[in-house]
Design a protein around this motif. Structure first.
Motif, PDB file in Angstrom:
ATOM      1  N   LYS A   1      -1.119   1.254  11.315  1.00  0.00           N
ATOM      2  CA  LYS A   1      -1.451   0.097  10.473  1.00  0.00           C
ATOM      3  C   LYS A   1      -0.888  -1.190  11.072  1.00  0.00           C
ATOM      4  O   LYS A   1      -1.526  -2.243  11.009  1.00  0.00           O
ATOM      5  CB  LYS A   1      -0.905   0.298   9.054  1.00  0.00           C
TER       6      LYS A   1
ATOM      7  N   THR B   1      -6.702  -6.242  10.219  1.00  0.00           N
ATOM      8  CA  THR B   1      -6.592  -6.078   8.768  1.00  0.00           C
ATOM      9  C   THR B   1      -6.333  -7.415   8.089  1.00  0.00           C
ATOM     10  O   THR B   1      -6.917  -7.719   7.044  1.00  0.00           O
ATOM     11  CB  THR B   1      -5.452  -5.094   8.436  1.00  0.00           C
TER      12      THR B   1
ATOM     13  N   TYR C   1      -8.535  -9.223   5.199  1.00  0.00           N
ATOM     14  CA  TYR C   1      -8.041  -9.585   3.867  1.00  0.00           C
ATOM     15  C   TYR C   1      -8.124 -11.095   3.615  1.00  0.00           C
ATOM     16  O   TYR C   1      -8.357 -11.527   2.484  1.00  0.00           O
ATOM     17  CB  TYR C   1      -6.606  -9.086   3.686  1.00  0.00           C
TER      18      TYR C   1
ATOM     19  N   GLN D   1      -5.858  -1.502  -5.175  1.00  0.00           N
ATOM     20  CA  GLN D   1      -6.610  -2.181  -4.114  1.00  0.00           C
ATOM     21  C   GLN D   1      -7.928  -2.738  -4.645  1.00  0.00           C
ATOM     22  O   GLN D   1      -8.326  -3.851  -4.288  1.00  0.00           O
ATOM     23  CB  GLN D   1      -6.889  -1.217  -2.967  1.00  0.00           C
TER      24      GLN D   1
ATOM     25  N   SER E   1      -1.102   4.889   3.801  1.00  0.00           N
ATOM     26  CA  SER E   1      -2.026   3.857   4.265  1.00  0.00           C
ATOM     27  C   SER E   1      -2.356   2.852   3.162  1.00  0.00           C
ATOM     28  O   SER E   1      -2.349   1.636   3.379  1.00  0.00           O
ATOM     29  CB  SER E   1      -3.308   4.506   4.794  1.00  0.00           C
TER      30      SER E   1
ATOM     31  N   SER F   1      -1.284  -1.029   3.032  1.00  0.00           N
ATOM     32  CA  SER F   1      -2.335  -2.039   2.912  1.00  0.00           C
ATOM     33  C   SER F   1      -2.044  -3.000   1.765  1.00  0.00           C
ATOM     34  O   SER F   1      -2.240  -4.207   1.894  1.00  0.00           O
ATOM     35  CB  SER F   1      -3.688  -1.360   2.678  1.00  0.00           C
TER      36      SER F   1
END
Length: 373
Positions: A216, A223, A227, A328, A369, A373
């Motif tokens: 990650k 990522t 986002y 999420q 994960s 995140s």
């Protein structure tokens, strides 16, 4: 083991070594008859078509495999054998045959370069519950043996776990029996790195946690870009809703005005998806690694998790995964389409239901994960 027939003696010697799943098999044929003979050696593996140890929600390949000079590694499913659809070259001077199932493999290996014939078919008898019996094998000629002469031949039989390092050392391509599907080219380096981490973290569960965090972090720029793009989309959501109210019956005008808004605000609607798509194959490959790696079998993590290859007995990890997915979904921008928005809220529950039956090592990776995140 010794057998005699019409003056010909076959002596078959199995040599088993302590701490090894590989045995040497020596064939010695002595011609005590009055005529010259030309015998063949048959090395085959037989089993029924049942699948062992798989979940109802995911399967790993169970069945024969063949490795030869032209096709390299080739699966030959039970269904194809039943239909007499053999899609591998039957003649080669190198190779091996095997039968694989989740975590395990049996394989006949002939170390020397020698002409052989491969075959796969069904037998007359049936197995448990009427299941057909299948076999895969290779046949080699021992050449002419004159009267009073004898010859010998060496082969190897492996019966054991799919330990990639050990299998690679036995024969070319034997390590491919670890079934990573279409992402093998990515999955093998991922497995190597997980094994490398395990040298420093002697617990496979914590090694999974470390690997997930490192991956990650490696993909953090992608990522973060994703986002940020989704955050901009979330800010634009009220303006898009106004446009939807202005043009409820004119889809073309709504699309034109929406694209104009994106351009004015310098927002790429695909900006949240593309970075995710780039890294998705790596995380799917990790999914396959944790599903197929025999190292997970019988490996404890912490507390209630005593075997990372089995589902969580208390369902704590699947519930955590569901909660983190819901969080999420709540943080991500709401899709413009109401149907899509409902699906985004339903998906965490659907995933959680299937993951109740997945190996806890897989669910652990997914939870870490999501939290990261």
């Amino acid at each position: 083991l010794t057998a005699q027939n019409n003056g010909v003696t076959l002596k078959k010697t199995y040599t088993l070594k302590r701490g090894s799943y590989l045995m040497d098999v020596n064939y010695e044929v002595e011609n005590g008859s009055a005529q010259s003979i030309r015998p063949d050696v048959y090395m085959e593996i037989v089993r029924d078509g049942s699948e062992v140890g798989d979940s109802k929600f995911y399967t790993t390949y169970t069945g024969p495999v063949v490795y030869n000079a032209t096709n390299k590694y080739q699966k030959q499913s039970f269904a194809d054998i039943a239909k007499k659809k053999i899609d591998f070259d039957t003649h080669s001077d190198i190779g091996w045959v095997g039968m694989i199932q989740h975590y395990f493999v049996s394989a006949w290996v002939v170390p020397e370069k020698r002409e052989r014939v491969f075959y796969a078919d069904t037998l007359q008898q049936t197995g448990a519950q009427g299941s057909p019996i299948y076999r895969v094998g290779e046949r080699l000629s021992l050449g002419d043996i004159a009267p009073a002469a004898k010859t010998s031949f060496n082969s190897q039989l492996y019966v054991g776990p799919q330990d990639q390092d050990k299998l690679a050392a036995i024969a070319p391509g034997l390590d491919l029996t670890v079934d990573y599907g279409w992402l093998t080219i990515i999955a093998k380096p991922v497995h190597w790195f997980l094994t490398f981490l395990h040298q420093f973290i002697p617990n496979w569960g914590w090694a999974i946690v470390a690997l997930t965090v490192i991956m990650k972090l490696a993909f953090f720029p992608l990522t973060a870009a994703s986002y940020k793009s989704m955050a901009k989309m979330r800010q634009l959501a009220p303006k898009i809703k106004i446009l939807q109210e202005q043009y409820p019956d004119d889809k073309m005008k709504l699309n034109q005005e929406t694209m104009a808004l994106y351009k004015a605000e310098k927002v790429n609607p695909a900006g949240g998806c593309l970075p995710m798509l780039i890294q998705m194959p790596v995380f799917i490959a990790l999914f396959y690694v944790l599903q197929a790696a025999v190292e997970m079998r019988g490996a404890p993590w912490a507390g209630w998790i005593h075997d990372l290859s089995l589902p969580d007995p208390l369902y704590i990890l699947p519930v955590l995964m569901m909660v983190t997915m819901i969080l999420q979904t709540w943080l991500n921008p709401k899709p413009a389409d109401p149907t899509q928005a409902k699906m985004m809220w339903i998906m965490p529950f659907m995933f959680a239901f299937t993951f109740f039956f997945f190996p806890s090592g897989l669910v652990l990776y997914w939870v870490v994960s999501n939290i990261f995140s």
